[in-house]
Enzyme design. Structure first.
Site, PDB file in Angstrom:
ATOM      1  N   ASP A 297       0.863  -1.174   0.000  1.00 22.01           N
ATOM      2  CA  ASP A 297       0.000   0.000   0.000  1.00 22.01           C
ATOM      3  C   ASP A 297       0.907   1.234   0.000  1.00 22.01           C
ATOM      4  OD1 ASP A 297      -2.151   1.680  -0.024  1.00 22.01           O
ATOM      5  OD2 ASP A 297      -3.242   0.687   1.566  1.00 22.01           O
TER       6      ASP A 297
HETATM    7  C1  NOJ Z   1      -4.002   3.918   0.040  1.00 27.40           C
HETATM    8  C2  NOJ Z   1      -5.185   3.005   0.129  1.00 27.40           C
HETATM    9  O1  NOJ Z   1      -5.184   2.305   1.350  1.00 27.40           O
HETATM   10  C3  NOJ Z   1      -5.263   2.019  -1.016  1.00 27.40           C
HETATM   11  O2  NOJ Z   1      -6.453   1.288  -0.917  1.00 27.40           O
HETATM   12  C4  NOJ Z   1      -5.156   2.740  -2.319  1.00 27.40           C
HETATM   13  O3  NOJ Z   1      -5.330   1.848  -3.378  1.00 27.40           O
HETATM   14  C5  NOJ Z   1      -3.789   3.402  -2.355  1.00 27.40           C
HETATM   15  N1  NOJ Z   1      -3.711   4.399  -1.310  1.00 27.40           N
HETATM   16  C6  NOJ Z   1      -3.496   4.048  -3.697  1.00 27.40           C
HETATM   17  O4  NOJ Z   1      -4.218   5.182  -3.872  1.00 27.40           O
END
Ligand code: NOJ
Length: 769
Positions: A297
């Protein structure tokens, strides 16, 4: 020509031939090559130096639509690395023009010309916005869910994209957690089947089809169990809970062939998910034999330092790679440390190669090696986005996602010839809030408002009055932007509008009260301690109620809310979530009876926030709650049960369940029992019912939940019609992850429950020998 240039040209020709000479099965050297992707991947890998390999494991955010902390790397540095072929993927670059420009940096400058993959958070539509995932899950309609994902994929692919970070399949049971809007809610089975429908929608049958994109099962794992509902918080669950509740939707996603996984910000019992070797290497890539790649993430590799699990970024990179994280999103940890870590023997070339192969394999599957600009077609971008057909399906999805919770004296549906309607509330004429959070490229203020939907429905003789009553929108940094000013505060001063609302309520036959939560009250980082009506909404509701009791609450929200107080007094309650582009039309279809509501809650609606996390599939405890022992596993100031349970939703007609039967009452662990029931539409209009199957394993090697959803069928029944619904009870239904750390069926007695929601008492007992 110097040596390096020569090498560059030879390599370019080699890669070009490997990918484009498939048809005649020959490569440069004239030897026959196998068509299989694995072999192509190996051939490309053989050409790569270490720096290029590590580059493939790097993902940058290259747009302005930041979904994490702003990047510490300058745009110039990112561009330079792309030119050198040292970036595997970018996120947040959307539109054919921008994707083409970014891809060109690699294709026209780098040594090996390995195309990048373009990712974006396409969570519930790209430009045509569908209901937020929690809402759409309330449809329990796998067909419409798959369709909406397929349209999201088509629009994304037409915008240059080939990878979405969806679906989120985190079982989520805490209404305080803002991200509950992004998933399927509290049940592992529902998360599994809906997750798979979404994956099939995004990926289609063939990833190389130019209308499909790669999906991503996230967040692996446990993210939805954040303590206290605070986003990114610690997760403390045991091994059995992990296997029985959290992992099943991910396993289903892996089996459905999801192209990628994203790991998670949280730690589980002390180990950050991003650095969790058991999860990523042993379970996902080992036991499940899944062949895709895992992206971290946003910054989650670097964040292992803040967790207190890694000394520094380099240490974090070591932990992450060893644990099986293949691609580093925005931590810059892999690019800065892997080479050194390899020299020091702290990571292996084998693991780097494995990660790169997985990434290259997806690029081959998408067809990017055949044509790096495959998704860059201006014509498609012009024609395939926000089309009439897509909007029609968004409307279908919207109406199917609505849940009717209360309908006293059949206050709904309303006649289209009604004399007067008062439409009151901050969301009655709101064209932005229905788009919800994570609205990708949804245009600010582009949804059909409830007012527009209602006006389009009624005839010229119906007077439609509108009053906002109060202000409720979150002050955002700029319109349509996801960043809001903290702390969250709503107007509680300006009450002038309430009197105007009362005036129109007084002169109307019925009131539609459009209240709830703003789009940005749910989503990432939007945890709340309060889940009631913010701002002056309670005052508005009461003032209107004092002059007109004929009220339908049109509740738009991304989370289950505490609606206990209004539930006691209002005759009609419709949960309309955040329904997307066609929101107002979808709601009007239901209000006026053009569509008979069929949605069922994918999450329990609590009596108050103190019950959270609240879910139906809990365990019984040694002192089970009962009305004569309210202190047992309950509360002294509230009932223990949900206000509206999981699976609940009314229709304008009614259904009865009779003749529940099993074809035998005993079978072996590998045997089958057929359970059947007659479902009758006892009313006078046609409708759809979600027939739900729950089980209870009465005695287990581990304590089993009081009920577990194991199947459902959404059936249409004409007025007066009866249909038999049958379910096969077999190993799939009865097994669980037992004390032996295996999925197995245990001998003993089981209850099989059938009904229209999780509180059903209609059951049969069977015995597994
Ligand atoms: C953080 C989020 O937790 C995740 O779900 C998302 O896909 C990413 N950022 C990318 O934007």
């Amino acid at each position: 020509m110097n040596k390096l240039n020569k090498l560059f040209i030879i390599n370019f020709i080699l890669i070009f031939c490997l990918v484009s000479c498939d048809k005649n099965q020959k490569n440069l050297r004239g030897t026959s090559i196998n068509n299989s992707i694995e072999q192509k991947v190996d051939s490309v890998l053989n050409l790569m130096n270490l720096e290029e390999k590590i580059g493939q494991m790097v993902q940058y955010s290259a747009g302005w639509d930041l979904t994490g902390p702003a990047s510490s790397k300058s745009a110039k540095e990112k561009v330079d690395r792309m030119k050198k072929g040292l970036v595997g993927s970018v996120l947040n670059v959307v539109s054919v023009k921008e994707v083409r420009e970014a891809q060109k940096l690699v294709m026209e400058n780098s040594r090996l010309k390995i195309p990048m993959i373009f990712a974006y958070d396409v969570i519930h539509g790209l430009k045509t916005i569908f209901p937020v995932p929690l809402a759409e899950s309330a449809s329990w309609d796998l067909d419409i869910i798959k369709k909406s994902a397929a349209i999201a994929a088509k629009e994304s692919a037409a915008s240059g994209l080939n990878w979405t970070f969806a679906p989120m399949v985190d079982v989520s049971r805490d209404a305080r957690w803002g991200r509950i809007m992004e998933g399927v809610g509290e049940d592992p089975y529902l998360n599994s089947v809906i997750g798979v429908a979404r994956i099939h929608g995004f990926q289609g049958d063939d990833l190389s089809d130019v209308n499909t994109i790669a999906a991503c099962a996230k967040h692996f794992a446990g993210y939805g169990f954040a303590e206290s509902g605070r986003d990114y918080n610690t997760v403390n669950i045991g091994e059995y809970e992990l296997h029985n509740v959290i992992l099943p939707p991910f396993k289903a996603a892996a089996e459905a062939g999801v192209a990628t996984f994203m790991n998670s910000f949280n730690d589980i019992d002390g180990i950050p998910a991003t650095g969790h070797e058991i999860l990523q290497r042993d379970i996902l890539k080992g036991d499940w034999n899944w062949k895709g790649f895992v992206v971290s993430d946003w910054g989650s590799i670097g964040e292992m330092k803040s967790h207190g699990y890694a000394k520094d970024k380099k240490h974090a990179a070591e932990i992450a790679l060893n644990a099986g994280s293949d691609m580093d999103m925005e931590s810059y940890a892999y690019e800065s440390s892997l080479e050194k870590l390899l020299e020091e023997g702290k990571v292996s070339l084998e693991d780097i190669n494995d990660a790169v192969k997985r990434i290259l394999s997806l690029k081959f599957q998408l067809g990017l090696f055949d044509d790096p600009y495959k998704y860059c077609d201006e014509e498609k971008e012009k024609n395939d986005i926000y089309t009439k057909e897509h909007l029609a399906i968004a409307r279908d999805a919207a109406k199917k996602s609505i849940v009717l919770l209360k309908n006293e004296n059949n206050i709904l549906p309303v006649s289209k010839n009604i004399k007067s309607i008062a439409l009151i509330g901050p969301f009655a004429d709101n064209k932005d809030q229905p788009l919800g959070n994570w609205r990708a490229k949804g245009t600010y203020n582009s949804a059909v408002s409830l007012l527009e939907g209602v006006k389009a429905k009624v005839g010229a003789n119906t007077k439609v009055y509108y009053e906002k009553g109060i202000e409720l929108t979150i002050p955002t940094v700029k319109p349509g932007n996801n960043q809001f000013l903290h702390p969250l505060e709503f107007n509680t001063e300006n009450k002038e509008g309430i009197a105007k609302a009362v005036a129109v309520a007084k002169k109307s036959e019925i009131v539609f009260l459009a209240v709830g939560e703003d789009a940005y009250q749910t989503g990432e980082g939007r945890s709340q301690t309060k889940i009631g009506f913010a701002g002056l909404q309670n005052e508005l509701i009461e003032a209107v109620y004092n002059v007109n009791k004929n009220i339908v609450l049109v509740l738009s929200t991304g989370r289950p809310m505490d609606i206990s107080r209004v539930n006691n007094i209002l005759p009609g309650i419709l949960i309309t979530w955040h329904l997307g582009s066609e929101s107002g039309n979808g709601i009007a279809d239901v209000l006026f009876g053009d569509y008979n509501p069929s949605g069922k809650l994918p999450v329990s609606f609590p009596r108050n926030v103190g019950q959270e996390p609240l879910f139906y599939n809990q365990k019984n405890t040694g002192r089970p709650y009962n009305p004569t022992h309210v202190t047992y596993s309950g509360y002294t100031d509230s009932k223990k049960s949900a206000l509206y349970p999981f699976g609940f939703g009314l229709s304008y007609t009614a259904f009865s369940y009779d003749n529940l039967n099993v074809d035998r009452v005993e079978t072996s662990k590998d045997g089958e029992i057929i359970l059947s029931v007659d479902v009758k539409n006892t009313g006078t209009i046609n409708g759809e019912e979600v027939v739900q199957l729950y089980i209870r394993d009465l005695v287990g090697s581990l304590v089993r939940p009081v009920k577990e959803l194991k199947g459902f069928q959404k059936i249409s029944l004409q007025a007066g019609e009866t249909k038999k619904a049958s379910f096969t009870i077999d190993k799939e239904v009865l097994q669980f992850y037992t004390i032996n750390k295996k999925w197995e069926v245990e001998s003993g007695d089981f209850y099989l429950f059938i009904g229209g929601d999780s509180s059903t008492k209609l059951k049969k007992k069977i015995t597994i020998l």
